[in-house]
Design a protein around this motif. Structure first.
Motif, PDB file in Angstrom:
ATOM      1  N   ARG A  25       0.715  -1.172  -0.122  1.00  0.00           N
ATOM      2  CA  ARG A  25       0.101  -0.097  -0.112  1.00  0.00           C
ATOM      3  C   ARG A  25       0.844   1.212   0.028  1.00  0.00           C
ATOM      4  NH1 ARG A  25      -3.038  -2.981   3.731  1.00  0.00           N
ATOM      5  NH2 ARG A  25      -2.161  -1.403   5.569  1.00  0.00           N
ATOM      6  N   LEU A  26       1.799   1.216   0.721  1.00  0.00           N
ATOM      7  CA  LEU A  26       2.831   2.291   0.703  1.00  0.00           C
ATOM      8  C   LEU A  26       3.572   2.637  -0.571  1.00  0.00           C
ATOM      9  CD1 LEU A  26       4.571   1.849   4.304  1.00  0.00           C
ATOM     10  CD2 LEU A  26       2.678   3.610   3.727  1.00  0.00           C
ATOM     11  N   LYS A  27       3.984   1.415  -1.226  1.00  0.00           N
ATOM     12  CA  LYS A  27       4.371   1.598  -2.430  1.00  0.00           C
ATOM     13  C   LYS A  27       3.578   2.250  -3.469  1.00  0.00           C
ATOM     14  CE  LYS A  27       6.840  -0.908  -5.991  1.00  0.00           C
ATOM     15  NZ  LYS A  27       7.308  -2.644  -6.416  1.00  0.00           N
ATOM     16  N   GLU A  28       2.225   1.926  -3.283  1.00  0.00           N
ATOM     17  CA  GLU A  28       1.315   2.482  -4.322  1.00  0.00           C
ATOM     18  C   GLU A  28       0.889   4.062  -3.951  1.00  0.00           C
ATOM     19  OE1 GLU A  28      -1.945  -0.118  -3.964  1.00  0.00           O
ATOM     20  OE2 GLU A  28      -1.179  -1.896  -5.189  1.00  0.00           O
ATOM     21  N   GLU A  29       0.977   4.256  -2.631  1.00  0.00           N
ATOM     22  CA  GLU A  29       0.757   5.621  -2.578  1.00  0.00           C
ATOM     23  C   GLU A  29       1.748   6.539  -3.029  1.00  0.00           C
ATOM     24  OE1 GLU A  29       0.014   5.692   1.670  1.00  0.00           O
ATOM     25  OE2 GLU A  29      -2.052   4.794   1.809  1.00  0.00           O
ATOM     26  N   ARG A  30       2.973   5.984  -2.760  1.00  0.00           N
ATOM     27  CA  ARG A  30       3.994   6.869  -3.223  1.00  0.00           C
ATOM     28  C   ARG A  30       4.089   6.964  -4.672  1.00  0.00           C
ATOM     29  NH1 ARG A  30       7.108   3.904   0.661  1.00  0.00           N
ATOM     30  NH2 ARG A  30       7.743   2.185  -1.021  1.00  0.00           N
ATOM     31  N   ARG A  31       3.656   5.914  -5.486  1.00  0.00           N
ATOM     32  CA  ARG A  31       3.590   5.836  -6.879  1.00  0.00           C
ATOM     33  C   ARG A  31       2.693   6.864  -7.296  1.00  0.00           C
ATOM     34  NH1 ARG A  31       0.531   3.188 -10.723  1.00  0.00           N
ATOM     35  NH2 ARG A  31       1.485   2.935 -12.927  1.00  0.00           N
ATOM     36  N   ARG A  32       1.412   6.885  -6.733  1.00  0.00           N
ATOM     37  CA  ARG A  32       0.383   7.850  -6.811  1.00  0.00           C
ATOM     38  C   ARG A  32       0.935   9.416  -6.826  1.00  0.00           C
ATOM     39  NH1 ARG A  32      -3.131   3.901  -4.514  1.00  0.00           N
ATOM     40  NH2 ARG A  32      -2.990   4.975  -2.548  1.00  0.00           N
ATOM     41  N   LYS A  33       1.461   9.516  -5.417  1.00  0.00           N
ATOM     42  CA  LYS A  33       2.089  10.993  -5.368  1.00  0.00           C
ATOM     43  C   LYS A  33       3.140  11.469  -6.408  1.00  0.00           C
ATOM     44  CE  LYS A  33       1.388  10.541  -0.352  1.00  0.00           C
ATOM     45  NZ  LYS A  33       2.416  10.754   1.174  1.00  0.00           N
ATOM     46  N   ILE A  34       3.827  10.715  -6.857  1.00  0.00           N
ATOM     47  CA  ILE A  34       4.757  10.765  -7.856  1.00  0.00           C
ATOM     48  C   ILE A  34       4.112  11.411  -9.257  1.00  0.00           C
ATOM     49  CG2 ILE A  34       6.556   9.848  -9.343  1.00  0.00           C
ATOM     50  CD1 ILE A  34       7.608   8.337  -6.824  1.00  0.00           C
ATOM     51  N   LEU A  35       2.971  10.401  -9.408  1.00  0.00           N
ATOM     52  CA  LEU A  35       2.399  10.629 -10.737  1.00  0.00           C
ATOM     53  C   LEU A  35       1.551  12.044 -10.587  1.00  0.00           C
ATOM     54  CD1 LEU A  35       1.005   7.067 -11.500  1.00  0.00           C
ATOM     55  CD2 LEU A  35       2.634   8.257 -12.834  1.00  0.00           C
ATOM     56  N   THR A  36       1.089  12.166  -9.469  1.00  0.00           N
ATOM     57  CA  THR A  36       0.403  13.434  -9.188  1.00  0.00           C
ATOM     58  C   THR A  36       1.070  14.760  -9.273  1.00  0.00           C
ATOM     59  OG1 THR A  36      -1.211  12.580  -7.699  1.00  0.00           O
ATOM     60  CG2 THR A  36      -1.051  14.828  -7.514  1.00  0.00           C
ATOM     61  N   ILE A  37       2.460  14.660  -8.547  1.00  0.00           N
ATOM     62  CA  ILE A  37       3.392  15.692  -8.558  1.00  0.00           C
ATOM     63  C   ILE A  37       3.895  15.701 -10.178  1.00  0.00           C
ATOM     64  CG2 ILE A  37       5.653  16.492  -8.005  1.00  0.00           C
ATOM     65  CD1 ILE A  37       5.094  15.094  -5.405  1.00  0.00           C
ATOM     66  N   SER A  38       4.144  14.818 -10.795  1.00  0.00           N
ATOM     67  CA  SER A  38       4.587  14.771 -12.331  1.00  0.00           C
ATOM     68  C   SER A  38       3.580  15.564 -13.048  1.00  0.00           C
ATOM     69  CB  SER A  38       4.814  13.433 -12.849  1.00  0.00           C
ATOM     70  OG  SER A  38       5.862  12.793 -11.984  1.00  0.00           O
ATOM     71  N   GLY A  39       2.254  15.243 -12.838  1.00  0.00           N
ATOM     72  CA  GLY A  39       1.273  15.754 -13.563  1.00  0.00           C
ATOM     73  C   GLY A  39       0.929  17.124 -13.408  1.00  0.00           C
ATOM     74  N   VAL A  40       1.075  17.877 -12.054  1.00  0.00           N
ATOM     75  CA  VAL A  40       1.158  18.973 -11.738  1.00  0.00           C
ATOM     76  C   VAL A  40       2.355  20.092 -12.422  1.00  0.00           C
ATOM     77  CG1 VAL A  40       1.486  20.921 -10.039  1.00  0.00           C
ATOM     78  CG2 VAL A  40      -0.070  18.778  -9.713  1.00  0.00           C
ATOM     79  N   VAL A  41       3.446  19.317 -12.142  1.00  0.00           N
ATOM     80  CA  VAL A  41       4.621  19.921 -12.574  1.00  0.00           C
ATOM     81  C   VAL A  41       4.665  19.952 -14.286  1.00  0.00           C
ATOM     82  CG1 VAL A  41       7.054  19.638 -13.383  1.00  0.00           C
ATOM     83  CG2 VAL A  41       6.251  19.157 -11.059  1.00  0.00           C
TER      84      VAL A  41
END
Length: 245
Positions: free
Chosen positions: A21-37
């Motif tokens: 779960r932690l791995k999936e959450e980190r992945r979602r955060k990375i994707l979200t940040i990448s999308g915002v950037v």
């Protein structure tokens, strides 16, 4: 009969699920940040592009600039000897030429007064092809600070556009620099009387003004104060005539 899981196995399985779960959450955060950037980069890039295009559209080359040492009102009917042809400024008569489109030449001493108010005066040779004239006429819309007319004096090119202290030449009406010149200097603010009216005064052509002056009319150079031929200068919302010193 299935073997029951030991407490250790259950703890291990729970730890594995938590780690996943932690791995999936980190992945979602990375994707979200990448999308915002990515979105920010795209927006900044678009803004930079629009700014570049705006600056480019207002960048005009081959503009001749002149000093205008004097711009006094002289007696109406008194000819002014201008250094440039067509003139870009100088002494002038007390009334101004209504902005608009004219089929015949207009009086320079009135048109220069229009330049003083921020107008652009587009002159063209009388022999300019009709399709070229139509393109020039199409540059005018009601309310614009443009005077468009043929010019019988000497010109360096078939089309010459003047604003106060500036001038540009063009061979054809679709010349990009001519279009940019009009966009940049129409309603100019670095003129002696920015924002002053460009309607409500002289609507006559040069020939008509000469006839009025010869007959003792056009006192003060105000003509009939009507609208410019073929293209009213200010539409139905005519600006009030401004008193001048």
């Amino acid at each position: 009969m299935a073997k029951k899981k030991t407490a250790e196995e259950r703890r291990q399985r729970a730890a594995e699920l938590k780690a996943q779960r932690l791995k999936e959450e980190r992945r979602r955060k990375i994707l979200t940040i990448s999308g915002v950037v990515t979105a920010v980069v795209l927006v900044v890039g678009l803004i930079a592009f629009l700014v570049f295009m705006e600056v480019r559209s207002r960048s005009v080359s081959n503009v001749a600039e002149y000093e205008v040492p004097s711009y006094e009102h002289v007696e109406t009917g008194q000819p002014v000897d201008y250094e440039q042809s067509p003139p870009v400024g100088g002494d002038h008569w007390s009334a101004w030429q209504n902005c608009g489109v004219y089929p015949e030449p207009v009086t320079p001493e009135f048109a220069v007064h229009s330049l003083e108010h921020g107008a652009v005066w587009i002159n063209y040779e009388p022999g300019l092809p009709e399709d070229q004239v139509e393109q020039l006429v199409g540059m005018y819309s009601a309310g614009d600070y443009l005077v468009i007319s043929p010019y019988e004096g000497e010109m360096e090119a078939p089309i010459v556009a003047s604003s106060w202290g500036r001038q540009i030449t063009a061979e054809t009406a679709d010349d990009e620099m001519l279009q940019r010149f009009v966009r940049l200097y129409e309603r100019g603010t670095d003129v002696p009387e920015p924002g002053a009216s460009c309607s409500g005064q002289v609507a006559e052509t040069a020939a008509e003004v000469e006839s009025l002056l010869a007959g003792g009319g056009a006192e003060g150079g105000e003509g009939s104060g009507g609208e410019a031929p073929d293209a009213p200068a200010e539409g139905s919302e005519e600006q009030p005539v401004e008193e001048e010193e």
